[in-house]
Every structure is written in structure tokens, then in C-alpha cells.
Write an enzyme that holds these catalytic residues in place. Structure first.
Site, PDB file in Angstrom:
ATOM      1  N   VAL A  77     -38.168 -43.669 -11.310  1.00  0.00           N
ATOM      2  CA  VAL A  77     -38.764 -44.360 -12.348  1.00  0.00           C
ATOM      3  C   VAL A  77     -38.298 -45.717 -12.150  1.00  0.00           C
ATOM      4  O   VAL A  77     -36.987 -46.237 -11.887  1.00  0.00           O
ATOM      5  CB  VAL A  77     -38.491 -43.997 -13.798  1.00  0.00           C
ATOM      6  N   TYR A  84     -42.385 -51.161 -20.616  1.00  0.00           N
ATOM      7  CA  TYR A  84     -41.061 -51.009 -20.281  1.00  0.00           C
ATOM      8  C   TYR A  84     -40.367 -51.344 -21.342  1.00  0.00           C
ATOM      9  O   TYR A  84     -40.386 -51.788 -22.430  1.00  0.00           O
ATOM     10  CB  TYR A  84     -40.663 -52.123 -19.294  1.00  0.00           C
ATOM     11  N   LYS A 124     -36.723 -51.701 -22.902  1.00  0.00           N
ATOM     12  CA  LYS A 124     -35.505 -52.290 -22.072  1.00  0.00           C
ATOM     13  C   LYS A 124     -34.002 -51.582 -22.420  1.00  0.00           C
ATOM     14  O   LYS A 124     -33.277 -51.442 -21.563  1.00  0.00           O
ATOM     15  CB  LYS A 124     -35.268 -53.652 -22.492  1.00  0.00           C
ATOM     16  N   ASP A 163     -41.154 -30.404 -26.407  1.00  0.00           N
ATOM     17  CA  ASP A 163     -39.871 -30.802 -25.977  1.00  0.00           C
ATOM     18  C   ASP A 163     -39.316 -32.220 -26.403  1.00  0.00           C
ATOM     19  O   ASP A 163     -38.973 -33.003 -25.805  1.00  0.00           O
ATOM     20  CB  ASP A 163     -39.916 -31.054 -24.468  1.00  0.00           C
ATOM     21  N   ARG A 205     -33.525 -37.236 -25.560  1.00  0.00           N
ATOM     22  CA  ARG A 205     -33.721 -37.689 -23.961  1.00  0.00           C
ATOM     23  C   ARG A 205     -35.159 -38.067 -23.765  1.00  0.00           C
ATOM     24  O   ARG A 205     -35.413 -38.668 -22.706  1.00  0.00           O
ATOM     25  CB  ARG A 205     -33.132 -36.581 -23.133  1.00  0.00           C
ATOM     26  N   ASN A 206     -36.075 -37.623 -24.418  1.00  0.00           N
ATOM     27  CA  ASN A 206     -37.355 -38.005 -24.342  1.00  0.00           C
ATOM     28  C   ASN A 206     -37.879 -38.871 -25.165  1.00  0.00           C
ATOM     29  O   ASN A 206     -39.227 -39.167 -25.354  1.00  0.00           O
ATOM     30  CB  ASN A 206     -38.344 -36.639 -24.431  1.00  0.00           C
ATOM     31  N   ASP A 249     -41.681 -39.338 -23.561  1.00  0.00           N
ATOM     32  CA  ASP A 249     -41.789 -38.586 -22.253  1.00  0.00           C
ATOM     33  C   ASP A 249     -42.945 -37.391 -22.377  1.00  0.00           C
ATOM     34  O   ASP A 249     -42.266 -36.443 -23.353  1.00  0.00           O
ATOM     35  CB  ASP A 249     -40.562 -38.102 -21.714  1.00  0.00           C
TER      36      ASP A 249
END
Ligand code: AMP
Length: 522
Positions: free
Chosen positions: A249, A316, A318, A376, A380-381, A394
């Protein structure tokens, strides 16, 4: 609504040398609008389809991909294969060399009485060689089939379906109603457990493949979706942001994306050297993401699908992923000041935690309204932007850096068991209610500043705990009202769980209430 794709002259995007699958395949990808017609040449001569050679392909939008298939090819099939793609805007072609079998004898070693297969005409030779080679090829095909049946493999894909779906191949899901979880436990008893059970401690748990597995997460896939195409020359890479299971990424500048700005920062996910399956997943994932639009779902701008690598362009965010962010804003976070470790300031407070949680819940209310099952959900996602803006970010698969959050089963299959309810672990049943269970775990992650759920237990112990009905303990800084929401998410019966709309309302109301009313000490 995205505009229809513009007319495009044909391009042969890739043409691969033959590869033995169940049959030999020369894999190709062609694009163009209107979709090009395809013609093949063998050593410059038009190739006729026959029982031995035929083309299979499918077309999605501008892209056609498939295989020129060979059933037990012989050395007569060796040579140059040219793919010609034509549409009213032009013609493109590409050639590769296909080498299947050696000449039975090199020219300077031909014996005085050569075997019949060398001296015969091609048609007879095909028959003749097949006596010698056919049995071997048949045995190979049989072995391959047996191998596939015995080792039902999973394709580890970043695209397409979320989480476990992304890691368990479609073939595996649809092919078998039963699925054996291989825990890597090496005791004879577990090896004897049979294909439909898993042995944990003294318990035998039936593990049944969910035949709906693939479809459930896909109900927002619309066949008429036009994915926005971004020109490669409009993307300028700046630096690497991270690495996921499907590729790297990068932070990039993208030109001509916004009508108001001439360039803007974006995050691009690059898929290098994709296989045919990965390309299909890429297309599916892009369509899926194009259809998901909400203020708490990461914005997807489009794809750059011509050539290599395949690229997906996202907004994006940040501060990166939420798990890293939580750890960086927890009591254990350290920073280096003049080379010396110091306690980082800026520990998250209760109202910030509630703000984070209610934004994720809001994104989930939207996903549920689209009948989209994520499978999921975990910190973290999720991604964090400016001003503590949080989005579900994600829709692919796990990241390599978080590989310990996933449990490898049956070879390639990886499951986020620490976030999964009993019915998903035992029956691979994933629903909006199982997403609610995962949301309870997200709440726990937020209130522990990003700890791994059940960090003190091994994967097999976690499975045992969850299936026996144990739940995570209340984190030290968690108000009783919030832990009650967690418990509402972790009801064993899916129907008894809180509904995501209710959860959102509760968290939103708690976030507005003055912290003083929240019973932190319980
Ligand atoms: P992924 O492939 O989605 O697992 O992403 C790998 C890493 O790249 C994540 O852990 C993030 O730190 C970073 N990342 C992914 N997407 C973005 C994004 N849209 N904005 C900023 N960082 C991102």
C-alpha cells in the site's frame, strides 16, 4: 453514478506460456470496448478448435479473460501461438511459445526403424502418441484430481470476499458441504477425527461448511457496476504505507481525480503479478467497493487495471489503521525524545473511545442495510483520518503484519477466530449477527487500547473457550454500560444479540452523556 466506459481499442494485456492445470492452459487477458473478437494462430496459421484445443473465456465489462485449453497435447502442438484481438477501433496481437512435449527423438538420433509415432501424419500421430503418452497424461490428470479432492486448498486472495471468504477459495466453499479444520494438532486422535469434526481437548466439534458462505457477502455486487478507471500516468507514488496480504500500500498523489483540486493524496493498493483468479477477484472487489458508499466506509476512487501492477485507489487516511492508532494512544505507548524512550502523551479518553466505536457502528448499520456481511470486522481493518474520523477500511483479507490474528486451517485457509462467534467457528455461518459479535470484540479492542483478544491463549484454547461459551473480561477502563453492550453482542444465540442499529443508538447516546454518568469503576 459512474459514466459508461469510453470506447477503447483492443489490447492484449497478458498472454502466458502454457501451464498445466487439469488441462494445459495458455492464459490470456484482453481488454477493449466494444469487447474485441478473438482469433488464434498456430505458427502463423489459423487455429481450428477441436476436441484437443478449445478456448474458454468469460467477459466482464471491457475485460475478457480465459484460457486456450489443450487436452493432452503432443509435440505437434508445440510452436508459436498468436492471439489476435479485434474491435472496430483496431487490432492487437501477442505471441508466446507453447512447448508441451519433446520430439520423441532428436533429429540426429532417429533410429533406423523409428517408432510409428514419429513418421506418421499429425492426426495419426495424435492417436499414436496418445497410446504412449495418453496413459501417462491420464494418470497425471487422475493424480491432480485426487490431489485436489484430498487437499481441498484455499486461495489466499486479497480481493473479492471479506475475511474468511477471502481466504477460503470459492471452489472449496461450493465444492464441499463439509470442511475439515486442521489445527496442526499432531496427536493421533485429532488426525483420526474424520473430515467433519475437529478435536479440541476432549471435545469433538462438528465443522460444517456453510454453502451460503460465498453468496452472503455479495448481495451488493451489481452486475451493471461501472468501476471508475484511473490513468496510470495520473498516479505518482510517494512512499510505502504498509503491506497487506495482497500487496503493498502506497501513499500517492493522484491527478485529475477531483474537479476542484488538480491533485490529491490517495492510498493505492498494488497487486503485482496477479494470477487469473486474483484478477477476477480484483474486478469483483472493485465493483463491490464502487457500490459501497458511506461516510464511515473508506472511499474508493477506482482502479488502474491496464498493465502491471493492478492498482486500487482509495482515500488516504492519515493515521493509518485503528489498531496501530489505539496502541499509539494507550498507556503503554512510548515515543523517542532525543533518542530516549518517553511515555507518549495523548492517551485516549472515554468520549473519544465512544466516538470511535459509534462511527464504526454507523458504518455497520449501513453495511447491514445493504445486506452486506463483512466477516472480518476488527480494528486492524478500520482506518483513522484527521479529527478522529474513523471508517471501515478493508474489504479484502488479513494483513501479513497481523497474521497472528488469523488461524491457519486446512493449508491456506486463515480465520480470524478471536473475532468469530461460535456458529462461525463451528459451522462457518456468517451473518449480520456474526458481524455484531465481531463488533463486540472491536469494542473490547478499543477499551484495551488495541490488545489482542484472548492474547494469553493459543488458537486452539481460544476455539475451546468461545465454543464453550466463555466471553472476554471487562477491560479495566470500560464503563459498565459499554460492557453491557459487549455482552449484548456476545449472546450465544444470534437472534438474541443486540441489533446494530440499537448498538449505534446506545453508543451515540453514551458518547453525548457527560462521562460522569458512566460507571467506569463499575
Ligand atoms: P491493507 O492492505 O488494507 O491490509 O493495508 C496495509 C496497511 O496499509 C494498513 O495497515 C494501513 O496502515 C495502510 N493503509 C491501508 N489503506 C490505507 C489508507 N486508505 N490510508 C492510509 N493508510 C492505509
Amino acid at each position: 453514478m459512474a459514466a459508461c466506459p469510453p470506447a477503447d481499442p483492443p489490447r492484449v494485456v497478458s498472454l502466458e506460456e502454457p501451464e498445466l492445470r487439469l488441462e494445459h492452459c495458455i492464459e490470456f487477458v484482453v481488454r477493449g470496448n466494444p469487447p474485441p473478437t478473438l482469433h488464434w494462430l498456430h505458427n502463423g496459421q489459423p487455429l481450428r478448435e477441436s476436441k484437443i484445443i478449445h478456448v474458454e473465456y468469460y467477459q466482464e465489462g471491457e475485460i475478457s479473460e480465459g484460457c486456450l485449453l489443450f487436452n493432452k497435447p503432443t509435440h505437434y502442438n508445440n510452436g508459436n501461438y498468436t492471439l489476435i484481438a479485434k474491435n472496430p477501433l483496431g487490432t492487437a496481437n501477442q505471441t508466446i511459445n507453447g512447448h508441451f512435449l519433446k520430439e520423441p527423438f532428436p533429429v540426429d538420433e532417429v533410429s533406423p526403424t523409428p517408432p510409428i509415432t514419429v513418421t506418421h501424419k499429425p492426426e495419426e500421430d495424435t492417436f499414436g502418441v496418445s497410446i504412449a503418452v495418453g496413459l501417462a497424461a491420464f494418470a497425471c490428470v487422475l493424480l491432480v484430481v485426487l490431489f485436489i479432492m484430498i487437499n481441498k486448498y484455499g486461495r489466499r486472495s486479497k480481493f473479492g470476499m471479506k475475511g474468511p471468504v477471502a481466504v477460503i477459495s470459492g471452489e472449496e466453499d461450493s465444492a464441499s458441504p463439509l470442511h475439515h479444520i486442521n489445527h496442526g494438532i499432531t496427536t493421533p486422535s485429532s488426525l483420526d477425527a474424520g473430515p467433519d469434526t475437529v478435536v479440541i481437548g476432549m471435545t469433538r466439534i462438528p465443522v460444517i461448511e456453510n454453502p451460503q458462505y460465498f453468496r452472503q457477502g455479495h448481495n451488493c455486487h451489481k452486475p451493471d457496476t461501472y468501476v471508475q478507471h484511473i490513468k496510470r500516468r495520473d498516479i505518482v507514488l510517494k512512499r510505502e504505507l504498509g503491506e497487506g496480504a495482497f500487496g503493498k500500500v502506497f501513499l500517492a498523489e493522484c491527478y485529475n481525480l477531483s474537479p476542484t483540486k488538480d491533485k490529491m493524496l490517495v492510498a493505492v493498493k498494488a497487486l503485482k503479478d496477479p494470477t487469473l483468479a486474483a484478477r477476477k477477484d480484483f474486478q469483483r472487489e472493485a465493483e463491490l467497493l464502487t457500490n459501497l458508499q458511506h461516510e464511515h466506509i473508506v472511499k474508493f476512487y477506482g482502479v488502474c487495471g491496464d498493465g502491471d501492477p493492478l492498482i486500487m485507489v482509495f482515500e488516504y487516511m492519515k493515521h493509518g489503521d485503528l489498531n496501530k492508532f489505539l496502541r499509539a494512544h494507550g498507556p503503554d505507548a512510548m515515543i523517542l525524545v532525543d533518542g530516549q524512550p518517553r511515555q507518549a502523551k495523548g492517551e485516549l479518553g472515554l468520549s473519544q473511545m465512544l466516538h470511535i466505536a459509534s462511527q464504526i457502528a454507523s458504518g455497520m448499520v449501513y453495511l447491514a442495510s445493504q445486506h452486506f456481511v463483512h466477516r472480518d470486522l476488527a480494528t486492524r481493518n478500520c482506518l483513522v483520518g484527521a479529527n478522529l474520523l474513523v471508517k471501515i477500511g478493508d474489504f479484502g483479507m488479513s494483513r501479513d503484519v497481523y497474521s497472528t490474528d488469523y488461524y491457519r486451517v486446512g493449508g491456506h485457509t486463515m480465520l480470524p477466530i478471536r473475532w468469530m462467534p461460535p456458529e462461525s467457528i463451528m459451522y462457518r455461518k456468517f451473518t449480520t449477527e456474526s458481524d455484531v459479535w465481531s463488533f463486540g470484540v472491536i469494542l473490547w479492542e478499543i477499551f484495551t487500547y488495541g490488545k489482542q483478544p484472548w492474547f494469553q491463549l493459543s488458537n486452539t484454547e481460544v476455539i475451546e473457550c468461545i465454543t464453550q461459551g466463555r466471553v472476554l473480561e471487562r477491560p479495566r477502563v470500560c464503563p459498565k454500560e459499554v460492557y453491557d453492550v459487549m455482552l449484548g453482542c456476545w449472546q450465544r444465540e444470534p437472534q438474541q444479540r443486540l441489533n446494530i442499529k440499537e448498538i449505534y443508538k446506545i453508543l451515540h447516546a453514551l458518547g453525548k452523556a457527560t462521562p460522569i454518568y458512566l460507571d467506569v469503576l463499575g
